[in-house]
Scaffold this active site. Sequence first.
Site, short mmCIF file in Angstrom:
data_model
loop_
_atom_site.label_atom_id
_atom_site.label_comp_id
_atom_site.label_asym_id
_atom_site.label_seq_id
_atom_site.Cartn_x
_atom_site.Cartn_y
_atom_site.Cartn_z
N LYS A 20 0.87 -1.17 0.00
CA LYS A 20 0.00 0.00 0.00
C LYS A 20 0.92 1.22 0.00
O LYS A 20 1.70 1.42 0.92
CB LYS A 20 -0.89 0.00 1.24
CG LYS A 20 -1.78 1.22 1.31
CD LYS A 20 -2.58 1.25 2.61
CE LYS A 20 -3.13 2.64 2.83
NZ LYS A 20 -3.62 2.82 4.21
N ALA A 47 -9.51 5.08 4.89
CA ALA A 47 -9.35 6.24 5.80
C ALA A 47 -10.64 7.04 5.97
O ALA A 47 -11.35 7.30 5.00
CB ALA A 47 -8.25 7.18 5.34
N GLY A 48 -10.90 7.38 7.19
CA GLY A 48 -12.01 8.28 7.50
C GLY A 48 -13.29 7.58 7.89
O GLY A 48 -14.17 8.18 8.52
N GLY A 91 -8.01 8.77 10.59
CA GLY A 91 -8.22 8.91 12.02
C GLY A 91 -9.38 9.82 12.39
O GLY A 91 -9.70 9.96 13.56
N ASN A 137 -9.26 1.25 10.25
CA ASN A 137 -8.32 1.08 11.35
C ASN A 137 -8.79 1.81 12.59
O ASN A 137 -9.23 1.21 13.57
CB ASN A 137 -6.91 1.54 10.93
CG ASN A 137 -5.87 1.25 12.00
OD1 ASN A 137 -6.07 0.41 12.87
ND2 ASN A 137 -4.77 1.98 11.97
N THR A 138 -8.77 3.15 12.54
CA THR A 138 -9.05 3.94 13.74
C THR A 138 -10.43 3.65 14.31
O THR A 138 -10.59 3.59 15.54
CB THR A 138 -8.91 5.43 13.42
OG1 THR A 138 -7.64 5.65 12.81
CG2 THR A 138 -9.01 6.28 14.68
#
Lengths: 258, 370
Positions: free
Chosen positions: A99, A186-187, A160, A208-209
């Site tokens: 990635k 993301a997001g 995040g 992830n976050t």
Amino acid sequence: MSSDNSDPLNLGGHLFHSRLILGSGKYPLPQIREVVAAGEPDIVTLALRRVNAQGQANILDYLPEGKTLLPNTSGARAAAEALTLAHLARELGCGDFIKIEVITDTKHLLPDNEETLAAVKLLTQAGFVALPYMTPDLVMARKMAQAGAAAIMPLGAPIGSNKGLTTRELIRLMIEELDVPIIVDAGIGRPSQACEAMEMGASAVMVNTAVATAEDPPAMAKAFALAVRAGRAAYLAGLGPVAEATPSSPLTGFLGTD
Amino acid sequence: MENNSPPDSLLAAIHWALAFDFQAITPARVAKALQRESLTLADLGALLSPVAADYLEPLAQRARRVTRSFFGRNIGLYTPLYLANHCVNHCLYCGYHYGNAIRRGVLTPPEIAGELAAIKAMGLSDVLLLTGESRQLSGPDYLEVAVRLAARNFASVGLEVYPLKTEEYARLRLAGADYVCVYQETYDPQVYAQAHPKGPKRNYAWRLGAPGRALAAGIRGVGLGALLGLADFRHDALALGAHGQFLERQYPAADLAYSTPRLRPIPGVMGQFGRINERELTQIILALRLFSPSFGLSLSTRESPGFRDNLIGLGITRLSAAVKTSVGGHDGPGQGDEQFQKSDGRDVAEVCQAIVARGHQPVFTDYARL
């Protein structure tokens, strides 16, 4: 929860059955195993800069067998640095999937699309399966696909932030116009947002976050897995049309009946 | 010497911070700052005000969320290595100052290698090399040797030395230096002049410009800091934020970090400076975390184990362990006297244990030199 074998995700000729990709960077190491067991991803990302080849507890020791590792090049600020990290991944036995993260804005961790495109060219020439993380931009994404990217990973919102699909329209254009898989990365902060991305036709989502910062990360990983499956099923089923209001005076009333 | 003046916009921002009226801040203004998604410098001022001391809990709640979403549950570990304590400066607050009759020492390259090997054997991968200011006994050539030795075996090498020229930073970057810490001590020019009566450190502007010079030379990250208690700590904390914001805008790709050391009792140094208590220090750390969510924040062993542990998860991202503030001391007895009395003498395993006990992950390597 069994995965659907009839609808695999194809990344550079490799087939995957789960369309949820999980990150590994924000947990205490022992929790990674529980989260992966609950979310059942086929692919787990990891930051190469955090993999220490010697000594201390190593993130590689905590990732379950049978998962495809997707090392990211976070820490790279230029295309050449991403290539250096990709070679490091190969040396560590992480395979050829990379990635690409080339970030020159540490405040919001926004990708540098120009350097990312250059990195796609370098990495594909070096035989890597390149998955570029990028700020959604159809024109740039098209150039990355032409340069050999195996998938494009546009951000839904800054990393995040848990803000969801704030770039919805730009991602929708990419899904419609490009032949490579679009993976929303993301997001994404809630399972409903992951579901929406899948309903739109995203090929996978990367989270992830949202999982790492949940009160119960393994339970949240499972919730995301269910949402991704629901969204994919809805996309395949074909969403019905949204009803529009009918005007009281028809616009074609002036036309006669003959 | 190259152009000595920091940019006008930085000087203007610091001037504004030092003139900030903390007494004018109302509870409503603090509440507004706490609601703001992205804080302005004036919001930081509000959160640093005496009135905001009543909002420590909501500040901590939000700081925890922000830290977790940006850094996850990771705490980086490092240790300082004092290479030399010869110093030509006369800083009134420092145990290494020129006039202080202490034992002095400079590690030789073989001694540096021995110290690094001992630190590496503890499992650490991030080392911060420190010296006093002596271009004669620990000049740039000496630093280059030390950095090269450290870069061989450490994933990340930091430097906390006197301000250097841009080309010197560039040399040290090529040798393997990854980050540079230059603390302004105080941003208040008058107190700065009083606290630094003699020596090259008297040059406030040269020091203020050092982090920017390091970044211009391609160093990847810089640490900023103020020695709280030297001047008015609220104004210094706000000026620190102004400095951070200036560099963040000037160098968006840089890794930036804050440090907020408090003055500690120092042998041979008069206790003439102000005191700042743990509640006040906590308020500063939380406010800086909200103002600069992506910045690293470290907490030194000047603080007690209990206090350091309690701030894990509330904003702190890096902790030192196995700290010696004498010259050397990891590989055999240290050569010189200590710079300050540390309050936390725990070794690497003990600090790791504390981090894990707080549900966090000790991180030894978080960096690849590219």
